[in-house]
Design a protein around this motif. Structure first.
Motif, PDB file in Angstrom:
ATOM      1  N   VAL A  91     -10.010  -6.419 -73.415  1.00 48.60           N
ATOM      2  CA  VAL A  91      -9.014  -7.193 -72.821  1.00 48.60           C
ATOM      3  C   VAL A  91      -8.545  -6.232 -71.608  1.00 48.60           C
ATOM      4  CG1 VAL A  91      -7.896  -8.372 -74.672  1.00 48.60           C
ATOM      5  CG2 VAL A  91      -6.992  -6.398 -74.126  1.00 48.60           C
ATOM      6  N   PRO A  92      -8.345  -6.780 -70.326  1.00 45.95           N
ATOM      7  CA  PRO A  92      -8.127  -5.575 -69.349  1.00 45.95           C
ATOM      8  C   PRO A  92      -6.742  -5.067 -69.542  1.00 45.95           C
ATOM      9  CG  PRO A  92      -7.690  -8.186 -68.504  1.00 45.95           C
ATOM     10  CD  PRO A  92      -8.422  -8.183 -70.094  1.00 45.95           C
ATOM     11  N   CYS A  93      -6.909  -3.871 -68.937  1.00 49.81           N
ATOM     12  CA  CYS A  93      -5.694  -3.077 -68.851  1.00 49.81           C
ATOM     13  C   CYS A  93      -5.656  -2.433 -67.613  1.00 49.81           C
ATOM     14  CB  CYS A  93      -5.839  -2.108 -69.963  1.00 49.81           C
ATOM     15  SG  CYS A  93      -7.150  -0.532 -69.962  1.00 49.81           S
ATOM     16  N   SER A  94      -4.769  -1.525 -67.047  1.00 52.99           N
ATOM     17  CA  SER A  94      -4.535  -0.884 -66.047  1.00 52.99           C
ATOM     18  C   SER A  94      -5.181   0.442 -66.295  1.00 52.99           C
ATOM     19  CB  SER A  94      -3.268  -0.742 -65.494  1.00 52.99           C
ATOM     20  OG  SER A  94      -2.404  -0.068 -66.410  1.00 52.99           O
ATOM     21  N   TRP A  95      -5.504   1.181 -65.096  1.00 50.35           N
ATOM     22  CA  TRP A  95      -5.729   2.449 -65.352  1.00 50.35           C
ATOM     23  C   TRP A  95      -4.781   3.544 -65.703  1.00 50.35           C
ATOM     24  CZ3 TRP A  95     -10.676   4.132 -65.521  1.00 50.35           C
ATOM     25  CH2 TRP A  95     -11.440   3.344 -64.653  1.00 50.35           C
ATOM     26  N   GLU A  96      -3.516   3.217 -65.592  1.00 53.63           N
ATOM     27  CA  GLU A  96      -2.311   4.121 -65.880  1.00 53.63           C
ATOM     28  C   GLU A  96      -2.361   4.058 -67.437  1.00 53.63           C
ATOM     29  OE1 GLU A  96      -2.436   2.142 -63.562  1.00 53.63           O
ATOM     30  OE2 GLU A  96      -2.139   3.588 -61.552  1.00 53.63           O
ATOM     31  N   GLU A  97      -2.389   2.690 -67.946  1.00 55.08           N
ATOM     32  CA  GLU A  97      -2.050   2.280 -69.330  1.00 55.08           C
ATOM     33  C   GLU A  97      -3.319   3.041 -70.190  1.00 55.08           C
ATOM     34  OE1 GLU A  97      -2.726  -1.398 -72.367  1.00 55.08           O
ATOM     35  OE2 GLU A  97      -2.568  -1.697 -70.280  1.00 55.08           O
ATOM     36  N   ALA A  98      -4.618   2.746 -69.506  1.00 51.36           N
ATOM     37  CA  ALA A  98      -5.613   3.683 -70.234  1.00 51.36           C
ATOM     38  C   ALA A  98      -5.746   5.275 -70.354  1.00 51.36           C
ATOM     39  CB  ALA A  98      -6.967   3.211 -69.424  1.00 51.36           C
ATOM     40  N   PHE A  99      -5.310   5.811 -69.164  1.00 50.11           N
ATOM     41  CA  PHE A  99      -5.240   7.108 -69.260  1.00 50.11           C
ATOM     42  C   PHE A  99      -4.178   7.724 -70.288  1.00 50.11           C
ATOM     43  CE2 PHE A  99      -6.808   7.384 -64.749  1.00 50.11           C
ATOM     44  CZ  PHE A  99      -8.255   7.219 -65.152  1.00 50.11           C
ATOM     45  N   GLU A 100      -2.798   6.919 -70.058  1.00 48.76           N
ATOM     46  CA  GLU A 100      -1.633   7.331 -70.949  1.00 48.76           C
ATOM     47  C   GLU A 100      -2.029   7.101 -72.505  1.00 48.76           C
ATOM     48  OE1 GLU A 100       2.955   5.969 -71.852  1.00 48.76           O
ATOM     49  OE2 GLU A 100       2.026   5.166 -70.047  1.00 48.76           O
ATOM     50  N   ALA A 101      -2.521   6.112 -72.684  1.00 50.10           N
ATOM     51  CA  ALA A 101      -2.944   5.795 -74.095  1.00 50.10           C
ATOM     52  C   ALA A 101      -4.090   6.952 -74.682  1.00 50.10           C
ATOM     53  CB  ALA A 101      -3.713   4.386 -74.379  1.00 50.10           C
ATOM     54  N   ILE A 102      -5.092   7.048 -73.823  1.00 52.29           N
ATOM     55  CA  ILE A 102      -6.037   8.169 -74.272  1.00 52.29           C
ATOM     56  C   ILE A 102      -5.495   9.443 -74.460  1.00 52.29           C
ATOM     57  CG2 ILE A 102      -8.178   9.212 -73.555  1.00 52.29           C
ATOM     58  CD1 ILE A 102      -8.893   6.410 -72.004  1.00 52.29           C
ATOM     59  N   GLY A 103      -4.653   9.707 -73.282  1.00 52.10           N
ATOM     60  CA  GLY A 103      -4.127  11.143 -73.551  1.00 52.10           C
ATOM     61  C   GLY A 103      -3.314  11.082 -74.778  1.00 52.10           C
ATOM     62  N   ALA A 104      -2.482  10.306 -75.133  1.00 53.44           N
ATOM     63  CA  ALA A 104      -1.462  10.634 -76.056  1.00 53.44           C
ATOM     64  C   ALA A 104      -2.331  10.773 -77.464  1.00 53.44           C
ATOM     65  CB  ALA A 104      -0.798   9.124 -76.404  1.00 53.44           C
ATOM     66  N   GLU A 105      -3.545  10.030 -77.650  1.00 45.14           N
ATOM     67  CA  GLU A 105      -4.378  10.327 -78.737  1.00 45.14           C
ATOM     68  C   GLU A 105      -4.882  11.561 -78.837  1.00 45.14           C
ATOM     69  OE1 GLU A 105      -4.893   7.977 -81.352  1.00 45.14           O
ATOM     70  OE2 GLU A 105      -4.021   6.260 -80.713  1.00 45.14           O
ATOM     71  N   LEU A 106      -5.467  11.798 -77.745  1.00 46.30           N
ATOM     72  CA  LEU A 106      -6.177  13.269 -77.521  1.00 46.30           C
ATOM     73  C   LEU A 106      -5.132  14.328 -77.826  1.00 46.30           C
ATOM     74  CD1 LEU A 106      -8.673  12.980 -74.625  1.00 46.30           C
ATOM     75  CD2 LEU A 106      -9.115  13.172 -77.094  1.00 46.30           C
TER      76      LEU A 106
END
Length: 759
Positions: free
Chosen positions: A124-139
């Motif tokens: 499903v589509p997401c914003s770049w900000e959402e993607a970066f924030e979620a990936i960063g949190a996991e990492l």
């Protein structure tokens, strides 16, 4: 073997066939306006550097400096097809897994960042900000527990600038887990050449091909994998250079060619024979074949000595090498019977090839994955170096060892820090520049990453391009284990199978293609890459991006890094993304010998040469000399022959690049409309009781208790040595055990895989 008995192609490489191949991709992709202008600028100074192979870009270029496969790669990138969010709303992940590799990529260019919604089984589509924030949190969470639980993979396509920052990101994160596509193909080169001549890459430069007297080819398919290389080969033959080829498969590109840029040749059909001798060595038989060549050279040297002459370059051997006496003893002690049995070649054929070497003053050795992707691939490469050292054919004009690399910047990525081995990277310099303590422990290569994914130790995978899951061995087990990871992130231009095998949290992030304009705050950006001959080239894209939502690879790497890492005043992600020339200055500061005046020289015609110590006869080995080695085995296959066991060679077609399948025309082998084939010579067909067109399967014969099977293969008579089979990569990767790799480098051994035919 009579052609009428086997599937084959009657024409030469190049010619009208290559033009028809380019035309076919035009009709399939309907490329965007400006595609022809891009092709006109391709591989020229100040232009766009091909995203396909890593063959060099000469200063004295032709009117059209692209080949059939290079044109396919560009038109594939500039397609008008789009893979928008609506596509993913229509198709579930489970459904898409049943699509072919070709059909997945035909969905078109990815246009929006997407996240996996497991409840819907869809992206499903997401914003770049959402993607970066979620990936960063996991990492961040994983980093607190163990930074080595994350892998940062690079495919070989990303620019020097992006690769430098990507490697920096991984080390700031706390890991050297930086496997790359070189681990799957030419890591054997990096390990073997570093050991025996002190430089991990080839020593030849483009000008050497204008002065050499002979070229010896081992295991490289120029016609499909690096067709622009055919032009200097044709010119070399015309001036009298002799080319001798060793390959289990008789590839058209090294048999004959018609230059598609020559009106006379196109109109008359006049072919240039390329190889004066073509020896179809058994898969895994290269060590033995090279031993036979060396044995002939020693024999001729002994005869010459009786007349007061020398075939060997004795002054070079005495001044520059180590270990010749032990090597000489091994060659003399090896019988011709052993050599013939292991190589599948006759003594007479090897002596004839060896005589070409004896009579040539200047020789270049060319090789590809036919040498590197073997269990004893290290010894393959080292034996080739032995042959060249015997007559001082390294470190003189017109000579050298020259591996032909695959992806357009795979060699360059290693140059700027994409490496799991800390000793290959100037860590102290990085510590000084960026005020941190880089990790000093060894990271994982591709095979080791797979092992740790299987064991559950790796929890996150960041993929900078590529199709990792499809490209690796042990397909079934790896796909199952892949889905147990916590995080998978894929940065890509088009959809492929790796995007459908996901961790618990997954993101698919679309990036600009190299042919597209990369506009940042300081204006249009230049990127750079390194070719197979160690020359650095600048590239600038001018085409309108496939979507306004796309970010550059650099911006995506920086976005994830900013969301993951604590602030560091010396690490200025936004500034670097705004002006790539600043990153080139940083590369120069980190690697001053290789990248002197980087920004000033980035568009040097023919690229600027980064240098090679072995070419200067400076041997950065443990001994300080070039080293002769003694192989422990005459077979590189790594397994014994037995009744019913075959050596499978995995192949790429003329209509693919790595895992990208452009279509179903393997024109240069005469195979059309299918990839589900089992290639086998007619005599072996008869012995196995098979008939043409019969549908069979293959099963692994790795003696490890695991069942691996691929079915639906149509028996196809083809010119191969006895005991050998052929079939397509990546479909047959499922038959390769993860443990089946080069002993020294852990490069998967895809060019001699033990299998049995299942009827």
């Amino acid at each position: 073997m009579a052609d009428q008995e086997t599937v084959h192609y009657d024409g030469p490489a190049g010619g009208w066939g290559s033009l028809r191949g380019i035309t076919s991709i035009f009709g399939k992709e309907w490329p965007t306006p400006g595609a022809l202008e891009t092709l006109a600028r391709q591989n020229k100074p100040g232009g766009f550097m091909c995203v396909s192979c890593a063959w060099t870009k000469p200063a004295d270029h032709s009117g059209f400096e692209f080949c059939e496969n290079g044109a396919k790669a560009t038109l594939w990138e500039l397609t008008t097809r789009r893979c928008r969010p609506e596509f993913f709303a229509k198709h579930t992940i489970s459904e898409l897994r049943d699509w072919s590799d070709h059909d997945l990529e035909q969905a078109g260019r990815l246009t929006h960042p997407m996240r996996l919604d497991r409840t819907q089984d869809r992206y499903v589509p997401c914003s770049w900000e959402e993607a970066f924030e979620a990936i960063g949190a996991e990492l961040k969470t994983l980093r607190e527990r163990d930074p080595n639980s994350a892998v940062f993979y690079a495919s070989g396509r990303a620019s020097l600038e992006t690769s430098y920052l990507y490697a920096l990101f991984a080390r700031l994160y706390g890991t050297n887990n930086l496997p790359d596509s070189s681990n799957m193909c030419h890591e054997t080169t990096s390990v073997a050449l570093k050991k025996v001549i002190g430089a991990p890459v080839g020593t030849s430069v483009f000008e050497d091909f204008s002065t050499c007297d002979a070229i010896f080819f081992f295991g490289q398919n120029t016609g499909s994998n690096s067709p622009r290389f055919l032009h200097p080969l044709q010119e070399a033959v015309k001036r009298g250079c002799k080319i001798v080829t060793f390959n289990p498969v008789k590839e058209k590109g090294l048999v004959a060619m018609v230059n598609p840029q020559s009106p006379t040749e196109m109109l008359t059909g006049h072919e240039t024979p390329i190889s004066c001798q073509y020896l179809q060595v058994k898969a895994g038989g290269d060590i033995a074949a090279l031993m036979g060549l060396c044995k002939h050279v020693l024999s001729r040297h002994e005869e010459a000595q009786q007349q007061g002459r020398s075939v060997l370059d004795r002054p070079f051997i005495e001044s520059h090498t180590l270990g010749f006496d032990q090597f000489e003893q091994k060659v003399k002690a090896t019988s011709w019977e052993e050599i013939e049995r292991n190589s599948g070649l006759t003594r007479e054929a090897l002596q004839a090839a060896g005589q070409v070497y004896v009579e040539a003053e200047k020789v270049i050795g060319i090789y590809g994955m036919g040498l590197t992707q073997q269990v004893h691939g290290f010894d393959n490469v080292a034996m080739f170096v032995n042959l060249l050292l015997m007559k001082g054919n390294i470190g003189r004009d017109g000579t050298g060892i020259s591996p032909v690399r695959g992806h357009s910047n795979v060699q360059g990525q290693r140059t700027v820090g994409i490496a799991e081995k800390p000793e290959l990277v100037p860590l102290d310099k990085l510590a000084e520049l960026y005020d941190f303590d880089p990790p000093r422990d060894k990271g994982v290569n591709t095979v080791e990453a797979c092992e740790k994914i299987l064991s559950g130790d790796i929890k996150a995978f960041i993929g900078l391009g590529g199709n990792f899951v499809r490209a690796i061995p042990e397909t079934e087990a790896m796909e199952a284990a892949w889905q147990t990871m916590r995080l998978t992130v894929q940065i890509a231009t088009k959809l492929n199978r790796s995007h459908l095998i996901n961790g618990e949290t997954a993101f698919l992030l679309p990036c600009l293609g190299r042919s597209e304009e990369d506009m940042q705050t300081s204006g249009p950006q230049i990127v750079s890459m390194e070719d197979s001959l160690s020359c650095i080239h600048g590239s600038i894209g001018r085409r309108k991006p496939a979507s306004d939502e796309l970010l550059s690879e650099m911006a995506i790497v920086a976005g994830i890094a900013k969301a993951t890492l604590p602030a560091n005043p010396k690490v200025r992600w936004d500034e670097w993304v705004g002006d790539y020339s600043i990153v080139r200055d940083l590369i120069e500061e980190t690697y001053p010998e290789e990248f002197r005046a980087f920004n000033e020289r980035v568009f040097t015609p023919g690229g600027f040469y980064k240098g090679n110590s072995a070419r200067e006869r400076i041997w950065k080995t443990e001994s300080g000399r070039a080293e002769f080695t003694v192989p422990k085995e005459l077979s590189a296959a790594g397994f014994e022959d037995r009744a019913g066991r075959y050596r499978l060679i995995t192949l790429r077609s003329n209509d693919q690049f790595n895992t990208t399948i452009y279509g179903y025309s393997d024109r240069l082998r005469g195979i059309e409309g299918t990839r589900s084939v089992l290639l086998i010579n007619p005599q072996e067909m008869q012995r196995a009781g098979l008939r043409e067109g019969q549908v069979v399967g293959l099963e692994s014969d790795a003696d490890d208790g695991r069942k691996r099977y691929v079915g639906g293969l149509s028996v196809t008579p083809f010119d191969l040595p006895d005991g050998c089979l052929g079939g397509y990569y990546p479909e047959l990767n499922a038959l390769i055990a993860l443990s089946h790799h080069d002993v020294q480098s852990k490069t998967p051994a895809s060019k001699a895989v033990p299998v049995r035919i299942v009827t």
